[in-house]
Design a protein around this motif. Structure first.
Motif, PDB file in Angstrom:
ATOM      1  N   GLU A  26       0.829  -1.194   0.000  1.00 32.17           N
ATOM      2  CA  GLU A  26       0.000   0.000   0.000  1.00 32.17           C
ATOM      3  C   GLU A  26       0.870   1.253   0.000  1.00 32.17           C
ATOM      4  N   GLN A  27       0.521   2.184  -0.884  1.00 34.59           N
ATOM      5  CA  GLN A  27       1.226   3.461  -0.945  1.00 34.59           C
ATOM      6  C   GLN A  27       0.866   4.331   0.256  1.00 34.59           C
ATOM      7  N   HIS A  28      -0.360   4.209   0.762  1.00 32.63           N
ATOM      8  CA  HIS A  28      -0.883   5.085   1.811  1.00 32.63           C
ATOM      9  C   HIS A  28      -1.193   4.309   3.091  1.00 32.63           C
ATOM     10  N   PRO A  29      -0.302   4.360   4.094  1.00 32.46           N
ATOM     11  CA  PRO A  29      -0.495   3.570   5.315  1.00 32.46           C
ATOM     12  C   PRO A  29      -1.793   3.884   6.047  1.00 32.46           C
ATOM     13  N   ASP A  30      -2.279   5.127   5.956  1.00 36.61           N
ATOM     14  CA  ASP A  30      -3.475   5.433   6.746  1.00 36.61           C
ATOM     15  C   ASP A  30      -4.699   4.694   6.227  1.00 36.61           C
ATOM     16  N   ARG A  31      -4.672   4.282   4.959  1.00 31.61           N
ATOM     17  CA  ARG A  31      -5.821   3.504   4.461  1.00 31.61           C
ATOM     18  C   ARG A  31      -5.882   2.155   5.154  1.00 31.61           C
ATOM     19  N   ILE A  32      -4.751   1.542   5.394  1.00 31.26           N
ATOM     20  CA  ILE A  32      -4.779   0.253   6.057  1.00 31.26           C
ATOM     21  C   ILE A  32      -5.012   0.432   7.565  1.00 31.26           C
ATOM     22  N   ARG A  33      -4.641   1.601   8.094  1.00 28.89           N
ATOM     23  CA  ARG A  33      -4.991   1.884   9.500  1.00 28.89           C
ATOM     24  C   ARG A  33      -6.503   1.940   9.651  1.00 28.89           C
ATOM     25  N   LEU A  34      -7.152   2.554   8.676  1.00 32.84           N
ATOM     26  CA  LEU A  34      -8.620   2.618   8.704  1.00 32.84           C
ATOM     27  C   LEU A  34      -9.205   1.213   8.585  1.00 32.84           C
ATOM     28  N   TYR A  35      -8.630   0.403   7.698  1.00 30.62           N
ATOM     29  CA  TYR A  35      -9.114  -0.967   7.539  1.00 30.62           C
ATOM     30  C   TYR A  35      -8.966  -1.738   8.843  1.00 30.62           C
ATOM     31  N   GLU A 197     -16.170   3.820   2.582  1.00 32.42           N
ATOM     32  CA  GLU A 197     -17.387   4.454   3.096  1.00 32.42           C
ATOM     33  C   GLU A 197     -18.120   3.512   4.033  1.00 32.42           C
ATOM     34  N   GLU A 198     -18.168   2.234   3.702  1.00 29.57           N
ATOM     35  CA  GLU A 198     -18.794   1.260   4.593  1.00 29.57           C
ATOM     36  C   GLU A 198     -18.074   1.219   5.937  1.00 29.57           C
ATOM     37  N   ALA A 199     -16.743   1.246   5.853  1.00 31.11           N
ATOM     38  CA  ALA A 199     -15.945   1.208   7.081  1.00 31.11           C
ATOM     39  C   ALA A 199     -16.244   2.429   7.955  1.00 31.11           C
ATOM     40  N   ARG A 200     -16.270   3.595   7.330  1.00 32.68           N
ATOM     41  CA  ARG A 200     -16.518   4.823   8.100  1.00 32.68           C
ATOM     42  C   ARG A 200     -17.881   4.774   8.774  1.00 32.68           C
ATOM     43  N   GLY A 201     -18.871   4.282   8.027  1.00 30.52           N
ATOM     44  CA  GLY A 201     -20.221   4.208   8.594  1.00 30.52           C
ATOM     45  C   GLY A 201     -20.268   3.294   9.810  1.00 30.52           C
ATOM     46  N   GLU A 202     -19.670   2.112   9.690  1.00 28.32           N
ATOM     47  CA  GLU A 202     -19.738   1.152  10.798  1.00 28.32           C
ATOM     48  C   GLU A 202     -18.936   1.642  11.994  1.00 28.32           C
ATOM     49  N   ILE A 203     -17.812   2.290  11.737  1.00 27.19           N
ATOM     50  CA  ILE A 203     -16.999   2.808  12.841  1.00 27.19           C
ATOM     51  C   ILE A 203     -17.768   3.884  13.595  1.00 27.19           C
ATOM     52  N   ARG A 204     -18.427   4.758  12.849  1.00 27.38           N
ATOM     53  CA  ARG A 204     -19.224   5.821  13.519  1.00 27.38           C
ATOM     54  C   ARG A 204     -20.392   5.211  14.272  1.00 27.38           C
ATOM     55  N   ASP A 205     -20.994   4.166  13.709  1.00 26.81           N
ATOM     56  CA  ASP A 205     -22.101   3.506  14.413  1.00 26.81           C
ATOM     57  C   ASP A 205     -21.636   2.928  15.736  1.00 26.81           C
ATOM     58  N   ARG A 206     -20.354   2.589  15.815  1.00 26.69           N
ATOM     59  CA  ARG A 206     -19.812   2.036  17.070  1.00 26.69           C
ATOM     60  C   ARG A 206     -19.499   3.157  18.059  1.00 26.69           C
ATOM     61  N   GLY A 207     -19.617   4.404  17.585  1.00 20.24           N
ATOM     62  CA  GLY A 207     -19.317   5.531  18.464  1.00 20.24           C
ATOM     63  C   GLY A 207     -17.877   5.998  18.395  1.00 20.24           C
ATOM     64  N   ASP A 208     -17.127   5.499  17.402  1.00 23.00           N
ATOM     65  CA  ASP A 208     -15.736   5.895  17.263  1.00 23.00           C
ATOM     66  C   ASP A 208     -15.577   6.861  16.101  1.00 23.00           C
ATOM     67  N   GLU A 209     -14.429   7.519  16.041  1.00 23.79           N
ATOM     68  CA  GLU A 209     -14.114   8.415  14.952  1.00 23.79           C
ATOM     69  C   GLU A 209     -13.172   7.685  13.999  1.00 23.79           C
ATOM     70  N   PRO A 210     -13.530   7.578  12.721  1.00 21.51           N
ATOM     71  CA  PRO A 210     -12.660   6.857  11.790  1.00 21.51           C
ATOM     72  C   PRO A 210     -11.300   7.528  11.650  1.00 21.51           C
ATOM     73  N   VAL A 211     -10.285   6.705  11.428  1.00 19.18           N
ATOM     74  CA  VAL A 211      -8.949   7.224  11.129  1.00 19.18           C
ATOM     75  C   VAL A 211      -9.055   8.153   9.926  1.00 19.18           C
ATOM     76  N   ALA A 212      -8.439   9.331  10.031  1.00 14.83           N
ATOM     77  CA  ALA A 212      -8.476  10.285   8.917  1.00 14.83           C
ATOM     78  C   ALA A 212      -7.488   9.838   7.838  1.00 14.83           C
ATOM     79  N   LEU A 213      -7.890  10.048   6.590  1.00 14.94           N
ATOM     80  CA  LEU A 213      -6.999   9.718   5.479  1.00 14.94           C
ATOM     81  C   LEU A 213      -6.326  10.988   4.980  1.00 14.94           C
ATOM     82  N   ALA A 214      -5.001  10.947   4.875  1.00 13.83           N
ATOM     83  CA  ALA A 214      -4.278  12.119   4.364  1.00 13.83           C
ATOM     84  C   ALA A 214      -4.575  12.314   2.884  1.00 13.83           C
ATOM     85  N   VAL A 215      -4.760  11.224   2.163  1.00 14.00           N
ATOM     86  CA  VAL A 215      -5.047  11.292   0.735  1.00 14.00           C
ATOM     87  C   VAL A 215      -6.278  10.437   0.469  1.00 14.00           C
TER      88      VAL A 215
END
Lengths: 374, 64
Positions: A26-35, A197-215
């Motif tokens: 992966e070129q962008h580590p924050d994407r896998i942090r979100l995953y 987008e699915e990941a962000r939705g489920e994370i917010r439903d859990r009451g957490d803030e999704p990891v921000a993506l720089a790109v």
């Protein structure tokens, strides 16, 4: 794939019978942090942006015994019980290094991007056929482009390095995918990062803030199989009456992918707009782009709209993309295609706002021997 | 000619040692997986050899 393994492995990881380790291309580590946040992946995960392990395809799941020996080179879930039941006699083995280490790798991982780019460039200057160094040069250039240390031309140079790398090793699927992320729509398009987008939705439903993506992913990275319309519009300033942006209040940097294209194929052009000396006037019309596609080059799809913030004046980077089809009979060689952009900018907050035009060109290098991207 | 037991022992040891040669580096069955040092998700560098002494399932994957 991973969720299945996660469920299977959980009791064995918790008992200490096995350690699950991830290595992600992966070129962008924050994407896998979100995953990892989404899937609650508690495993150690390494980011191999440079493809140091030199894998050509993924996924590959390798079973390694306690002595470091590969005992199952390509595991499936059904193989887990066999792997766990095997009694591997431990032996001490020397620990070999990865093939083809370069001094520049350490610069890259230390975040010293100028040094990394210079060191990789020195390697390929001496040996243009060093495919791995070409690929890693592209990774470092794009990392620098997406940082505050960006230099003009970094993104196009990255695409150029990746294109050279793939020409040397056309079987390298991982390198091909890196170009495809920025290139034209795939022949069999799929939404590479639709899970975000699915990941962000489920994370917010859990009451957490999704990891921000720089790109954020964009363009071909998000294209599914639905048709993308081309915005057809009359040329907005045919008579050239809009004043030119002589002061350089806005800049546009075109990135053409791939760097060399076969006749009959397509290129994707990304236009990155910045305002180093001004602000976007969001109360006026958004950016308009006219591409003078003619002859063997045909505009086939384009996204000529960008989000407009609610604030009256902002300074964010704006990106527009379009694709050109290259005719089968296109003349080999470098073609500089003209285009221009019209935009509304303000010299300062609450200051004078101007409607300006910037003319630019972008290069399309037609090469019958270019590597196949799509 | 009688062969001494000591000589037989030396020959046998040599044969066993030759059959237990150090495996090659690589990703194939029976090869020693190369070590690597890469950044983890927390930004810290780590190595595969940090997990030596344990059974490891190494997942090579991508997020796309």
């Amino acid at each position: 794939m991973l969720p299945v393994w996660q469920r299977l492995l959980q009791p064995h990881v918790e008992s200490g019978a096995v350690v699950a380790v991830g290595v992600v291309q992966e070129q962008h580590p924050d994407r896998i942090r979100l995953y990892a946040q989404w899937r609650k992946l508690g495993w150690p995960v390494f980011v191999d942006a440079l493809n140091l392990l030199d894998h050509q395809v993924v996924p590959i799941i390798v079973g390694i015994n306690a002595s470091g020996l590969v005992v199952m080179p390509s595991m499936r879930p059904d193989d887990l019980d066999v792997f766990l039941a095997k009694d591997f006699a431990p032996r001490e083995h020397a620990t070999p290094a990865l093939p083809h280490p370069l001094a520049a790798d350490a610069f890259f991982h230390a975040g010293k991007l100028d040094e990394a780019v210079a060191a990789y460039a020195a390697v390929v200057d001496k040996e243009a056929g060093d495919a791995r160094a070409q690929f890693r040069l592209g990774v470092a250039l794009l990392r620098r482009f997406e940082s505050d240390a960006r230099k003009p031309g970094d993104a196009q140079a990255a695409v150029g390095a990746w294109t050279r790398a793939l020409a040397l090793r056309p079987d390298q699927y991982i390198w091909r995918r890196r170009i495809q992320q920025y290139g034209p729509r795939l022949d069999k398009p799929y939404n590479m990062f639709g899970w975000i987008e699915e990941a962000r939705g489920e994370i917010r439903d859990r009451g957490d803030e999704p990891v921000a993506l720089a790109v954020e992913p964009r363009g071909t990275e998000l294209v599914g199989r639905e048709p993308v319309p081309t915005v057809q519009r009359a040329e907005p300033d045919r008579e050239g009456k809009v004043p030119r942006d002589e002061a350089g209040l806005a800049e546009v940097e075109p990135v053409v992918t791939p760097a060399r294209v076969r006749p009959g194929a397509r290129v994707r052009v990304r236009l990155v707009f910045r305002v180093p000396k001004a602000f976007w006037n969001n109360e006026a019309d958004p950016i308009a782009v006219h591409v003078a596609a003619r002859g063997p080059f045909v505009l086939v799809e384009g996204n000529f709209a960008h989000p407009v913030p609610e604030e009256a004046e902002t300074r964010e980077e704006r990106v527009l993309e379009f694709e050109l089809a290259v005719a089968d009979g296109a003349r080999p060689g470098l073609h500089d295609l003209p285009a221009y952009a019209l935009y509304n900018v303000c010299e300062k907050v609450g200051g004078q706002c101007l409607f300006l035009r910037r003319d630019f060109t972008f290069p399309v290098h037609v090469d019958p021997d270019a590597p196949k991207i799509q | 000619m009688r062969v001494s037991r000591r000589l037989l022992g030396v020959v046998l040891f040599a044969c066993l040692s030759a059959g237990a040669a150090e495996p090659e580096a690589g990703y194939g069955q029976g090869q020693v997986h190369p070590d690597f040092e890469l950044p983890k998700l927390d930004g810290e560098m780590g190595k595969l050899s940090d997990y030596r002494g344990k059974r490891v399932l190494l997942f090579n994957f991508a997020s796309w």
